[in-house]
Design an enzyme around this catalytic site. Structure first.
Site, PDB file in Angstrom:
ATOM      1  N   CYS A  44     -26.704  -8.019  23.446  1.00 35.32           N
ATOM      2  CA  CYS A  44     -27.445  -7.903  24.694  1.00 35.32           C
ATOM      3  C   CYS A  44     -28.803  -7.332  24.317  1.00 35.32           C
ATOM      4  CB  CYS A  44     -26.732  -6.961  25.667  1.00 35.32           C
ATOM      5  SG  CYS A  44     -27.816  -6.452  27.006  1.00 35.32           S
ATOM      6  N   PHE A  98     -24.820   6.033 -14.958  1.00 37.30           N
ATOM      7  CA  PHE A  98     -24.790   4.572 -15.104  1.00 37.30           C
ATOM      8  C   PHE A  98     -26.013   3.971 -14.416  1.00 37.30           C
ATOM      9  CE2 PHE A  98     -22.708   0.527 -15.817  1.00 37.30           C
ATOM     10  CZ  PHE A  98     -23.252  -0.268 -14.826  1.00 37.30           C
ATOM     11  N   GLU A 128       4.863  -9.688 -10.486  1.00 32.82           N
ATOM     12  CA  GLU A 128       3.499  -9.150 -10.342  1.00 32.82           C
ATOM     13  C   GLU A 128       3.257  -8.765  -8.895  1.00 32.82           C
ATOM     14  OE1 GLU A 128       0.885 -12.340 -11.502  1.00 32.82           O
ATOM     15  OE2 GLU A 128       2.086 -12.678 -13.298  1.00 32.82           O
ATOM     16  N   LYS A 187       1.320  -9.028  -5.430  1.00 32.74           N
ATOM     17  CA  LYS A 187       0.613 -10.133  -4.762  1.00 32.74           C
ATOM     18  C   LYS A 187      -0.605  -9.528  -4.044  1.00 32.74           C
ATOM     19  CE  LYS A 187       1.415 -13.737  -1.306  1.00 32.74           C
ATOM     20  NZ  LYS A 187       0.040 -14.138  -1.305  1.00 32.74           N
ATOM     21  N   CYS A 189     -24.634 -10.322  29.650  1.00 30.35           N
ATOM     22  CA  CYS A 189     -24.048  -9.006  29.382  1.00 30.35           C
ATOM     23  C   CYS A 189     -23.157  -8.563  30.549  1.00 30.35           C
ATOM     24  CB  CYS A 189     -25.173  -8.003  29.153  1.00 30.35           C
ATOM     25  SG  CYS A 189     -24.562  -6.334  28.941  1.00 30.35           S
ATOM     26  N   CYS A 198     -25.054  -5.414  32.274  1.00 27.30           N
ATOM     27  CA  CYS A 198     -26.358  -5.447  32.941  1.00 27.30           C
ATOM     28  C   CYS A 198     -26.798  -6.860  33.318  1.00 27.30           C
ATOM     29  CB  CYS A 198     -27.415  -4.770  32.066  1.00 27.30           C
ATOM     30  SG  CYS A 198     -27.812  -5.727  30.602  1.00 27.30           S
ATOM     31  N   TYR A 228      -4.471 -13.518 -12.655  1.00 26.69           N
ATOM     32  CA  TYR A 228      -3.022 -13.647 -12.737  1.00 26.69           C
ATOM     33  C   TYR A 228      -2.536 -14.980 -13.292  1.00 26.69           C
ATOM     34  CZ  TYR A 228      -4.208 -15.355  -8.034  1.00 26.69           C
ATOM     35  OH  TYR A 228      -4.797 -15.982  -6.970  1.00 26.69           O
TER      36      TYR A 228
HETATM   37  S1  IVH Z   1      -0.010 -17.113  -8.886  1.00 29.71           S
HETATM   38  C1  IVH Z   1       0.244 -21.709  -9.227  1.00 29.71           C
HETATM   39  N1  IVH Z   1      -0.062 -14.496  -8.763  1.00 29.71           N
HETATM   40  O1  IVH Z   1      -1.342 -15.563  -3.302  1.00 29.71           O
HETATM   41  C2  IVH Z   1       0.330 -20.241  -9.099  1.00 29.71           C
HETATM   42  N2  IVH Z   1      -0.965 -15.717  -6.936  1.00 29.71           N
HETATM   43  O2  IVH Z   1       0.394 -17.020  -1.451  1.00 29.71           O
HETATM   44  C3  IVH Z   1      -0.891 -19.625  -8.591  1.00 29.71           C
HETATM   45  N3  IVH Z   1      -1.973 -14.288  -5.171  1.00 29.71           N
HETATM   46  O3  IVH Z   1      -2.490 -18.779  -4.076  1.00 29.71           O
HETATM   47  C4  IVH Z   1      -0.772 -18.330  -7.932  1.00 29.71           C
HETATM   48  N4  IVH Z   1      -1.534 -12.362  -6.135  1.00 29.71           N
HETATM   49  O4  IVH Z   1      -4.205 -16.749  -3.995  1.00 29.71           O
HETATM   50  C5  IVH Z   1      -0.369 -15.652  -8.133  1.00 29.71           C
HETATM   51  N5  IVH Z   1      -0.096 -12.165  -8.829  1.00 29.71           N
HETATM   52  C6  IVH Z   1      -0.392 -13.311  -8.198  1.00 29.71           C
HETATM   53  C7  IVH Z   1      -1.061 -13.330  -6.947  1.00 29.71           C
HETATM   54  C8  IVH Z   1      -1.322 -14.563  -6.338  1.00 29.71           C
HETATM   55  C9  IVH Z   1      -2.090 -12.955  -5.092  1.00 29.71           C
HETATM   56  C10 IVH Z   1      -2.431 -15.229  -4.120  1.00 29.71           C
HETATM   57  C11 IVH Z   1      -3.001 -16.523  -4.661  1.00 29.71           C
HETATM   58  C12 IVH Z   1      -1.956 -17.531  -4.257  1.00 29.71           C
HETATM   59  C13 IVH Z   1      -1.406 -16.926  -3.014  1.00 29.71           C
HETATM   60  C14 IVH Z   1      -0.041 -17.486  -2.682  1.00 29.71           C
END
Ligand code: IVH
Length: 686
Positions: A427, A41, A117, A119, A409, A412, A228
């Site tokens: 330092c 690549f 989903e 997080k 520091c 020294c 997401y």
């Molecule tokens: S949905 C209005 N989906 O976690 C809905 N957020 O604690 C918008 N995040 O603000 C968010 N994974 O920054 C959504 N699968 C997921 C996520 C996710 C991470 C973050 C995002 C959110 C925060 C909330």
């Protein structure tokens, strides 16, 4: 016209390479099924870069070349979000999650279908595509306005600049930028090696990186992204799940772990599954997000003042304990970087007793407003180093004072400096500050540098105390009769136990032999061993490839240095600075007198170069006679190339013990010879 005709073939080549590289990016990041190695690549990318430099009129606006470094964004513009960029309500409890479900059932009148989903623990981003082209990327900011970090986001390989398929004319998609744990660890190791401060965790480094001013620097940091949330008209989609699947068909990275759940029990099973499986992911997650699938129902549920009522984040428990911060002390590293350390009342987290936690730098101390005497919350998540995540203000004793960072520091007494744009204090007393001197000596003998393995930290301490070691050149002044029999007694502060360290005959012999053997270590490792700030292993290799001797390097000016691949302004300045110091020049002169390798041994290079003749190796597993690094080094030294993944271009798979079955299977299916360590040694020996 004539010009067009004349140059038509490079234009076609540029078009072809652009298309091909975008395809590989998509395969690598979105499908996670690369069909060429990173090495191949890079070769193609370099070729495209060369052609684009020569024929800039035909470079595509969204060329993959721009992905590895682009425009310099000096200050970020603040731009209003098309719709507020909200966060989510969150909970750690099953009961509260059930309350969320009950409310949704009540408002909707039916049991809703959910999408569960992962997080992702990163940094939120909102990206706008117009006619399929990435036109804007905004951070969350205060939720109403965010920073325009478009140029930086364009350097992330998994985020397409141009979509494929039939996408809406204009839409915004939101997601999370993050760093894979392995990439984070690799990046931190390189930073530490180069004398820079390590980042606390992948999340912080992703967030810090996206706010960097130079896109070129951002491009060097291994960031990734999962989307997401597709915002936009309700005509294109009726359901959230469908919107994400379609977004992935346009080329946008969407995580595959999402699942439709039809009742509360299914939601709970998903949470239980990922709370166990999260450790097997290559990136950090801090919970699961549960969203109502139907957009119609989402609209009916609406929003509270702060959050949507149609989604909730269930957060995994991290082990968090409260303890008292007794004192903040300061540690001085090998490059003089100062790390503030929180000394805690000992407390047990995840089975280990924690007494200390890094406070990283002044900015972190100020953000937390942490004070001596405070009760602090300490967490130990994926990271090795425990971190302080907050202060219990209710328990703050009266009369505490905000911490003021030390000005001189602790070792020294030299006044500290803070380089503009950097978080750390330093330092500057490189030659007179004991931990810096000792740190440099330890670095010099380390495995990847001069590899004098008989010389441990204790021995260095001992020789230092006896006045026998001050600079790295002093190693070569040590004589058997000078070091035999020297002794030191230490007392353990906690237990009061006495311990005596002394150099006896056998170890004196080993030390002298190790020092003698180090004279054969090649120039690139000696250069790395000198401990010039920001000159890690890779940079040292690049430098010695270009400047074949220490004299050539010493005579190199700024322009010549920055012309070398991977050497930017900061590294160049650091090298120039190092050579300006007369003490360093004296060290070099002494090392030279003692016969240390300070130039590339061209004869040995040309002799061996044809042995492996550009063959591509994938090294995997654990080896008995040599370390994996040594084997990789030998491959390069003998004219071969290393690659991280097996593809049809791989010539040999060098398999040690415990090589993964999937790799073995892949090598077999592509008919690639799998060779042992012994076979390899036979290949390179005469
Ligand atoms: S949905 C209005 N989906 O976690 C809905 N957020 O604690 C918008 N995040 O603000 C968010 N994974 O920054 C959504 N699968 C997921 C996520 C996710 C991470 C973050 C995002 C959110 C925060 C909330």
């Amino acid at each position: 016209m004539t010009e067009d005709l004349f140059n038509s073939s490079p234009k076609l080549k540029i078009d072809e390479l652009t298309r091909e590289l975008k395809e590989h990016n998509y395969r690598y990041y979105v499908l996670a099924e690369p069909v060429i190695s990173d090495y191949e690549f890079d070769i193609k990318l370099k070729e495209l870069e060369r052609l684009e430099n020569e024929f800039p009129q035909w470079a595509h606006a969204d060329s993959p070349v721009k992905v590895v470094g682009g425009a310099v964004t000096k200050n970020f513009n603040t731009i209003k979000h098309s719709r507020p960029m909200l966060s989510l309500g969150n909970t750690y409890s099953k009961d509260e999650l059930r309350d969320f479900h009950d409310r949704a059932v009540k408002l909707a009148g039916v049991e809703p279908e959910y999408v569960c989903e992962l997080k992702f623990d990163g940094f939120a981003i909102g990206i706008t595509y117009r006619n399929g082209t990435l036109v804007q990327a905004l951070t969350r900011g205060d939720g109403i306005e965010g920073d325009d970090v478009t140029e930086n986001v364009k350097t992330i390989r998994s985020i397409p600049h141009q979509l494929s398929g039939s996408y809406p004319d204009e839409f915004e998609i939101r997601g999370e930028i993050f760093m894979h744990r392995k990439a984070f660890e690799r990046m931190n190791a390189v930073r530490l090696e180069a004398g820079e401060q390590a980042f606390a965790n992948p999340r912080n480094s992703a967030a810090g990186t996206i706010k960097m001013q130079e896109s070129k620097e951002v491009a060097k940091r291994p960031l990734d992204c999962f989307f997401y949330h597709v915002l936009g008209d309700r005509k294109t989609f009726t359901h959230h799940y469908q919107s994400l699947i379609t977004a992935s068909e346009w080329g946008l990275p969407v995580n595959k772990a999402m699942k439709i759940c039809r009742n509360f029990d299914e939601v709970w099973s998903f949470i239980e599954l990922w709370s166990k499986e999260r450790k097997n992911l290559s990136f950090d997650i801090d919970g699961v997000v549960v969203k109502v699938n139907s957009f119609q129902l989402q609209d009916e549920l609406g929003f509270t003042a702060k959050f949507p009522r149609w989604a909730i984040a269930y957060k995994f428990e991290t082990e968090r304990v409260a303890t008292v911060l007794q004192k903040v002390t300061y540690q001085v590293g090998r490059t003089g970087a100062i790390t503030p350390v929180a000394n805690l009342k000992p407390v047990s987290i995840l089975g280990t007793t924690v007494k200390r936690a890094s406070l990283h730098n002044q900015d972190i101390i100020e953000q937390l407003d942490v004070r001596e005497g405070d009760t602090v919350f300490v967490e130990k998540g994926g990271e090795i180093i425990p971190k302080i995540v907050g202060v219990d203000l209710n328990l703050r004793p009266p009369g505490t004072k905000s911490l003021t960072f030390i000005e001189s520091c602790p070792e020294c007494g030299t006044p500290l400096i803070r380089i503009e744009g950097e978080a750390a204090h330093y330092c500057p007393n490189e030659e007179g500050c004991p931990p810096q001197i000792k740190g440099k000596l330890i670095h010099f003998v380390s495995r990847k540098a001069l590899d004098i393995n008989s010389m441990g930290e204790e021995t260095i301490d001992l020789l230092w105390e006896k006045g026998l070691l001050r600079t790295v050149a002093d190693f070569y002044e040590l004589r058997y009769d000078k070091i035999i029999g020297i002794t030191k007694t230490t007392i353990n502060e906690l237990t009061g136990d006495e311990r005596t360290v002394s150099i006896r005959e056998k170890s004196a012999e080993n030390l002298i032999r190790g020092i003698e053997d180090s004279k054969k270590i090649p120039f690139e490792r000696v250069l790395y061993g000198l401990g010039i700030r920001f000159v890690g292993e890779t940079v040292a290799k690049k430098i010695t490839k270009k400047f074949k001797s220490i004299e050539a390097l010493l005579n190199a000016g700024y322009d010549e240095l920055v012309a070398v691949d991977e050497i930017g302004e900061r590294i160049a300045e650091s090298i120039l600075d190092w050579f300006r110091n007369p003490v360093h020049l004296e060290i070099i002169a002494k090392l030279k007198d003692h016969g240390i390798q300070l130039s590339v041994d061209e004869s040995s290079l040309t002799e061996v170069i044809n042995k492996l003749n550009g063959k591509i190796f994938v090294v995997s597993g654990v080896f008995t006679e040599f370390s994996r690094d040594q084997i990789k080094e030998a491959i390069e030294k003998f004219g071969g190339k290393n690659s991280g993944s097996i593809s049809s271009k791989t010539d040999y798979v060098l398999a040690g013990e415990n090589m993964g079955p999937a790799k073995l299977e892949k090598a077999k299916s592509l008919n690639i010879p799998v060779i042992s360590e012994r076979d390899f040694l036979d290949m390179i020996s005469d």
